[in-house]
Design a protein around this motif. Structure first.
Motif, PDB file in Angstrom:
ATOM      1  N   LYS A 596       0.822  -1.212   0.000  1.00  0.00           N
ATOM      2  CA  LYS A 596       0.000   0.000   0.000  1.00  0.00           C
ATOM      3  C   LYS A 596       0.857   1.264   0.000  1.00  0.00           C
ATOM      4  N   GLY A 597       2.181   1.095  -0.129  1.00  0.00           N
ATOM      5  CA  GLY A 597       3.073   2.250  -0.164  1.00  0.00           C
ATOM      6  C   GLY A 597       3.425   2.806   1.197  1.00  0.00           C
ATOM      7  N   ILE A 598       3.203   2.018   2.248  1.00  0.00           N
ATOM      8  CA  ILE A 598       3.502   2.455   3.615  1.00  0.00           C
ATOM      9  C   ILE A 598       4.697   1.662   4.127  1.00  0.00           C
ATOM     10  N   ALA A 599       5.729   2.367   4.583  1.00  0.00           N
ATOM     11  CA  ALA A 599       6.937   1.715   5.099  1.00  0.00           C
ATOM     12  C   ALA A 599       6.786   1.474   6.591  1.00  0.00           C
ATOM     13  N   VAL A 600       6.834   0.205   6.999  1.00  0.00           N
ATOM     14  CA  VAL A 600       6.810  -0.159   8.413  1.00  0.00           C
ATOM     15  C   VAL A 600       8.226  -0.563   8.798  1.00  0.00           C
ATOM     16  N   MET A 601       8.828   0.178   9.714  1.00  0.00           N
ATOM     17  CA  MET A 601      10.201  -0.099  10.143  1.00  0.00           C
ATOM     18  C   MET A 601      10.226  -0.323  11.643  1.00  0.00           C
ATOM     19  N   ALA A 602      10.975  -1.354  12.051  1.00  0.00           N
ATOM     20  CA  ALA A 602      10.960  -1.736  13.459  1.00  0.00           C
ATOM     21  C   ALA A 602      12.358  -1.843  14.029  1.00  0.00           C
ATOM     22  N   GLN A 603      12.448  -1.588  15.310  1.00  0.00           N
ATOM     23  CA  GLN A 603      13.676  -1.744  16.078  1.00  0.00           C
ATOM     24  C   GLN A 603      14.187  -3.176  15.940  1.00  0.00           C
ATOM     25  N   GLY A 610      20.467   4.699  12.984  1.00  0.00           N
ATOM     26  CA  GLY A 610      20.739   5.796  12.059  1.00  0.00           C
ATOM     27  C   GLY A 610      20.043   5.605  10.728  1.00  0.00           C
ATOM     28  N   LYS A 611      20.083   4.385  10.215  1.00  0.00           N
ATOM     29  CA  LYS A 611      19.434   4.089   8.935  1.00  0.00           C
ATOM     30  C   LYS A 611      17.929   4.313   9.035  1.00  0.00           C
ATOM     31  N   ILE A 612      17.323   3.845  10.122  1.00  0.00           N
ATOM     32  CA  ILE A 612      15.880   4.021  10.298  1.00  0.00           C
ATOM     33  C   ILE A 612      15.542   5.499  10.412  1.00  0.00           C
ATOM     34  N   ARG A 613      16.371   6.247  11.143  1.00  0.00           N
ATOM     35  CA  ARG A 613      16.104   7.676  11.309  1.00  0.00           C
ATOM     36  C   ARG A 613      16.154   8.398   9.964  1.00  0.00           C
ATOM     37  N   VAL A 614      17.165   8.088   9.153  1.00  0.00           N
ATOM     38  CA  VAL A 614      17.296   8.739   7.846  1.00  0.00           C
ATOM     39  C   VAL A 614      16.106   8.395   6.952  1.00  0.00           C
ATOM     40  N   LYS A 615      15.764   7.112   6.876  1.00  0.00           N
ATOM     41  CA  LYS A 615      14.684   6.687   5.983  1.00  0.00           C
ATOM     42  C   LYS A 615      13.326   7.222   6.439  1.00  0.00           C
ATOM     43  N   SER A 616      13.130   7.309   7.744  1.00  0.00           N
ATOM     44  CA  SER A 616      11.824   7.731   8.250  1.00  0.00           C
ATOM     45  C   SER A 616      11.558   9.210   8.025  1.00  0.00           C
ATOM     46  N   THR A 617      12.607  10.009   7.882  1.00  0.00           N
ATOM     47  CA  THR A 617      12.410  11.445   7.676  1.00  0.00           C
ATOM     48  C   THR A 617      12.213  11.805   6.205  1.00  0.00           C
ATOM     49  N   LYS A 618      12.386  10.846   5.297  1.00  0.00           N
ATOM     50  CA  LYS A 618      12.228  11.137   3.869  1.00  0.00           C
ATOM     51  C   LYS A 618      10.764  11.223   3.456  1.00  0.00           C
ATOM     52  N   ASP A 619       9.948  10.348   4.008  1.00  0.00           N
ATOM     53  CA  ASP A 619       8.537  10.316   3.636  1.00  0.00           C
ATOM     54  C   ASP A 619       7.706  10.038   4.883  1.00  0.00           C
ATOM     55  N   PRO A 620       7.696  10.985   5.828  1.00  0.00           N
ATOM     56  CA  PRO A 620       7.032  10.725   7.110  1.00  0.00           C
ATOM     57  C   PRO A 620       5.541  10.437   6.977  1.00  0.00           C
ATOM     58  N   LEU A 634      15.977   7.345  21.275  1.00  0.00           N
ATOM     59  CA  LEU A 634      17.116   7.441  20.365  1.00  0.00           C
ATOM     60  C   LEU A 634      16.715   8.110  19.056  1.00  0.00           C
ATOM     61  N   LEU A 635      15.534   7.796  18.564  1.00  0.00           N
ATOM     62  CA  LEU A 635      15.063   8.415  17.330  1.00  0.00           C
ATOM     63  C   LEU A 635      14.848   9.911  17.497  1.00  0.00           C
ATOM     64  N   GLY A 640      15.586  13.968  15.334  1.00  0.00           N
ATOM     65  CA  GLY A 640      14.965  12.937  14.515  1.00  0.00           C
ATOM     66  C   GLY A 640      13.457  13.039  14.539  1.00  0.00           C
ATOM     67  N   ILE A 641      12.803  12.005  15.045  1.00  0.00           N
ATOM     68  CA  ILE A 641      11.347  11.946  15.021  1.00  0.00           C
ATOM     69  C   ILE A 641      10.807  12.665  16.249  1.00  0.00           C
ATOM     70  N   THR A 642      10.397  13.892  16.093  1.00  0.00           N
ATOM     71  CA  THR A 642       9.911  14.649  17.243  1.00  0.00           C
ATOM     72  C   THR A 642       8.451  15.057  17.101  1.00  0.00           C
ATOM     73  N   ASN A 643       7.916  15.029  15.891  1.00  0.00           N
ATOM     74  CA  ASN A 643       6.540  15.462  15.677  1.00  0.00           C
ATOM     75  C   ASN A 643       5.721  14.317  15.097  1.00  0.00           C
ATOM     76  N   LEU A 644       5.187  13.488  15.977  1.00  0.00           N
ATOM     77  CA  LEU A 644       4.355  12.377  15.543  1.00  0.00           C
ATOM     78  C   LEU A 644       2.936  12.865  15.288  1.00  0.00           C
ATOM     79  N   LYS A 645       2.311  12.272  14.295  1.00  0.00           N
ATOM     80  CA  LYS A 645       0.876  12.497  14.136  1.00  0.00           C
ATOM     81  C   LYS A 645       0.119  11.595  15.106  1.00  0.00           C
ATOM     82  N   THR A 646       0.574  10.317  15.186  1.00  0.00           N
ATOM     83  CA  THR A 646      -0.170   9.361  16.002  1.00  0.00           C
ATOM     84  C   THR A 646       0.780   8.461  16.790  1.00  0.00           C
ATOM     85  N   LEU A 647       0.492   8.303  18.064  1.00  0.00           N
ATOM     86  CA  LEU A 647       1.152   7.317  18.915  1.00  0.00           C
ATOM     87  C   LEU A 647       0.150   6.207  19.193  1.00  0.00           C
ATOM     88  N   ILE A 648       0.552   4.965  18.940  1.00  0.00           N
ATOM     89  CA  ILE A 648      -0.294   3.816  19.259  1.00  0.00           C
ATOM     90  C   ILE A 648       0.398   3.014  20.354  1.00  0.00           C
TER      91      ILE A 648
END
Length: 702
Positions: A596-603, A610-620, A634-635, A640-648
């Motif tokens: 569906k074009g959604i990237a799910v990345m996990a610890q 670092g790789k996850i942080r870089v990739k996640s900021t390209k298409d948040p 760490l993120l 890095g990831i400071t402005n989430l739309k949703t926390l689950i």
């Protein structure tokens, strides 16, 4: 001059259990920079390919079903590789899988990760995909063997060009000449034959500070505030020295002594008659950064691979050099980490008597200070010291006894010692030998001080937690954790500054009365210390789920995510209670949402932090992250990831039993007085960075 570039794709990360599913290799002429021959094949692994691997590589069971086995292609692969050096990015991974399949290749091994670290002083990630992107290459990171091989070849040449076009000196040539690195001949060739018409790589740039209103920091208050940047809490024109303690490494004025390179010690390294492969990478990385005679290089400016990281501590300061001591006296403001503040305060090297002290992220201060003073002892730590060989031999025996103690009494990852253990015959041997060694080590070296502390700690106390753990190689580690951090803070920090401001985005949790009770008690703050809370609204939604301990909870929670995640605003962070749980969630979600074009990345499942942080900021807007609270910290810590739309909140991250960071008093309720408060603060802290919070596990309200 030729090499073989090699890459494999596998069903997992463990060569003893997982299988090879694809091999790619190419014969490269280093003089012409051309590929002269290629080898590519799928491999039938004999087992189904996990969904997570199909998600990563695109390789399916259909691709490998009719492919040859490793036995079928073994002879052809050996014939292709011949005796050429084998190059790859993290080549040890590929070789370990080949060896587990009976290919014990004696060829020289070249890890292009070394070249990346030498040419790029600091990067978020040194994965092939991220390095290739930095070099401006198109569509790297396909995780297909031959494509990655070709990317790796291009990356290697670009990195060699970048490094040797910028750096050429007699000293550098001398280091290479003395090197025992397998790259030596290629380095020597690159010095003479690099391309001078290079395109500079994409430097890691600091994000411009966003214009934001100042955060009003109130004196002598435990204050709950909104999420903020460091710049927002620096007071303007206060007229006094301001000291600010923070959790990250942004904008720091002062570091720990061990974070500064001692040039005299580094000179001893470069003057050696020969340099190991690890020392070569270290020296070639550091040398170009020392052009300015007065420049004080710190570890925050460089990144090292795991096999080289410990070398820094052989060539760093053990106490502050004079120019840093001068900075401590004249700088204003002074920005430092929690750990550095604690060490300076305890050693009385920082004058706080007429200063404004601001401690940010106060909810994490106790934990960070405790880590700063926790000691880890291993035989290896003493092996390369200046202690006499006789003392080193007795230390080896000491750790042999410690290992025997663990073998007899240990049942899990760590053996926490209690009065019963201190009364055993095994511990008596450890105690007696520790005393003898400490008496012999009479100099003022750091190692001798450590031995004397170890001797004093040998029988434990109510203020120490002593544990025996095992390193990756099975050798014992003695961990000694102080449990009286609050008392130390009350003596060495709280009474000293002119004003004391303790701030954080979470200092209380819903239901705590009076607010701030847990933190005030943990930090040994005066009972009348003022508390001010932030009552801003947190948008939450409770999803009807079975209780978290019900066997049906996981099934229902996974179904909720599968049915709703594509409609939930992103970026999304799914909070799990362990890395293992994060991996299981990723396994369920990654492939269906990739379609569906959604990237799910996990610890632990999608590369390094670092790789996850870089990739996640390209298409948040199309990113879902899964991990623990520590993973989120760490993120978010380094821009890095400071402005989430949703926390689950998938499952609440209650700490495991027996991890209370202080000595438990009588009639102590560990859940109500520790697990509940610390978890409530963590949940609130993340929730305040998100626009909406969805609770699947609603044992705590926000």
């Amino acid at each position: 001059m030729h090499i073989i570039a090699l890459d494999i794709e596998t069903t997992g990360f463990h060569p003893e259990n997982d299988k090879i599913i694809e091999i790619g290799a190419a014969l490269v002429n280093l003089e012409t920079r051309k590929i002269e021959a290629e080898f590519e094949t799928f491999i039938n692994p004999g087992v189904p390919i996990p969904h997570v691997i199909t998600n990563l590589t695109g390789i399916t069971d259909q691709d490998t079903g009719n492919a040859p086995t490793m036995d079928d292609i073994r002879a052809d692969l050996i014939a292709f590789i011949k005796e050429y050096p084998i190059m790859g990015h993290n080549i040890g991974f590929d070789i370990s899988f080949l060896e587990s399949n009976g290919l014990n290749l004696p060829n020289v091994r070249l890890d292009s990760m070394d070249i990346a670290h030498i040419a790029i002083p600091k990067a978020e990630s040194y994965s092939l995909e991220i390095v290739a992107e930095k070099l401006g290459m198109s569509k790297p990171g396909q995780h297909r063997a031959l494509k990655d091989v070709k990317d790796n070849i291009e990356v290697m040449f670009k990195l060699l060009d970048i490094y040797f076009a910028k750096n050429s000196s007699e000293e550098l040539s001398d280091i290479i000449e003395k090197s025992l690195s397998p790259w030596k001949d290629i380095f020597k060739y690159a010095i003479r034959n690099h391309n001078t018409q290079i395109v500079a790589y994409d430097e890691q740039t600091k994000q411009a500070a966003k214009e934001a209103a100042k955060c009003e920091v109130k004196p002598n208050t435990l204050q709950e505030v909104a999420p903020h940047e460091i710049e927002q809490i620096i007071p303007e024109n206060s007229g006094k020295k301001t000291i600010i303690a923070v959790t990250g490494e942004k904008n720091l004025t002062i570091l720990n002594p061990s974070q500064y390179l001692d040039r005299n010690l580094f000179r001893q390294l470069t003057d050696k008659e020969s340099l190991s492969p690890e020392e070569t990478v270290f020296a070639l990385k550091i040398l170009p950064l020392l052009r300015s005679a007065n420049y004080q290089l710190s570890s925050t400016e460089v990144s090292f691979p795991s096999n080289i990281k410990n070398l820094w501590f052989d060539y760093c300061y053990t106490s502050y050099p004079q120019d840093i001591i001068k900075t401590l006296k004249v700088a204003n403001p002074i920005i430092l980490t929690h750990q550095t503040l604690a060490r300076l305060a305890k050693s009385e090297q920082l004058d706080m008597s007429d200063a404004n002290l601001i401690i940010d992220d106060i909810d994490e201060f106790h934990n960070n200070v405790q880590r700063a003073f926790t000691m880890h002892y291993s035989e290896r730590r003493f092996a390369d010291s200046s202690l006499s060989e006789g003392i080193k031999d007795r230390i080896a025996i000491l750790f042999g006894y410690i290992g025997m103690m663990y073998e007899k009494h240990g049942q899990s990852f760590a053996l926490e010692l209690c009065p019963y253990h201190f009364a055993t015959m095994e511990w008596q041997k450890i105690s007696d030998l520790a005393t003898k060694i400490a008496e012999e080590a009479e100099d003022n070296s750091e190692e001798s001080s450590m031995l004397r502390f170890l001797e004093k700690s040998k029988n434990g106390s109510q203020n120490l937690r002593i544990e025996i753990m095992l390193a990756m190689d099975g050798s014992p580690i003695l961990k000694i954790t102080p449990l009286n951090i609050g008392t130390m803070l009350a003596e060495k920090i709280w009474p000293i500054p002119s004003t004391l401001s303790l701030i954080g985005t979470a200092i209380t949790y819903k239901g705590e009365s009076p607010a701030g009770t847990y933190l005030k008690k943990l930090l040994c703050l005066p009972e009348d210390f003022r508390v001010e809370t932030d009552n801003s609204y947190i948008d939450t939604e409770n999803v009807d789920m079975p209780p978290a301990k019900d066997p049906l909870f996981t099934t229902n929670a996974d179904n909720y995510l599968l049915q709703n995640l594509d409609r939930i605003e992103k970026p999304v962070f799914i909070l799990a209670n362990s890395q293992k749980a994060a991996g299981m969630i990723h396994h369920k979600l990654a492939l269906p949402f990739k379609e569906k074009g959604i990237a799910v990345m996990a610890q632990g499942a999608s590369g390094g932090i670092g790789k996850i942080r870089v990739k996640s900021t390209k298409d948040p807007e199309n990113t879902v992250l899964v991990g623990t609270y520590d993973f989120w910290r760490l993120l978010s810590m380094e821009a890095g990831i400071t402005n989430l739309k949703t926390l689950i909140i998938y499952k609440l991250p209650f700490p495991p039993p027996g991890t209370t960071p202080f000595k438990e008093p009588e009639d102590f309720n560990a859940f109500k007085e520790y697990a509940l408060p610390i978890t409530g603060l963590k949940i609130k802290k993340i929730a305040k960075t998100a626009q909406k919070t969805i609770l699947l596990d609603s044992r705590i309200t926000i």
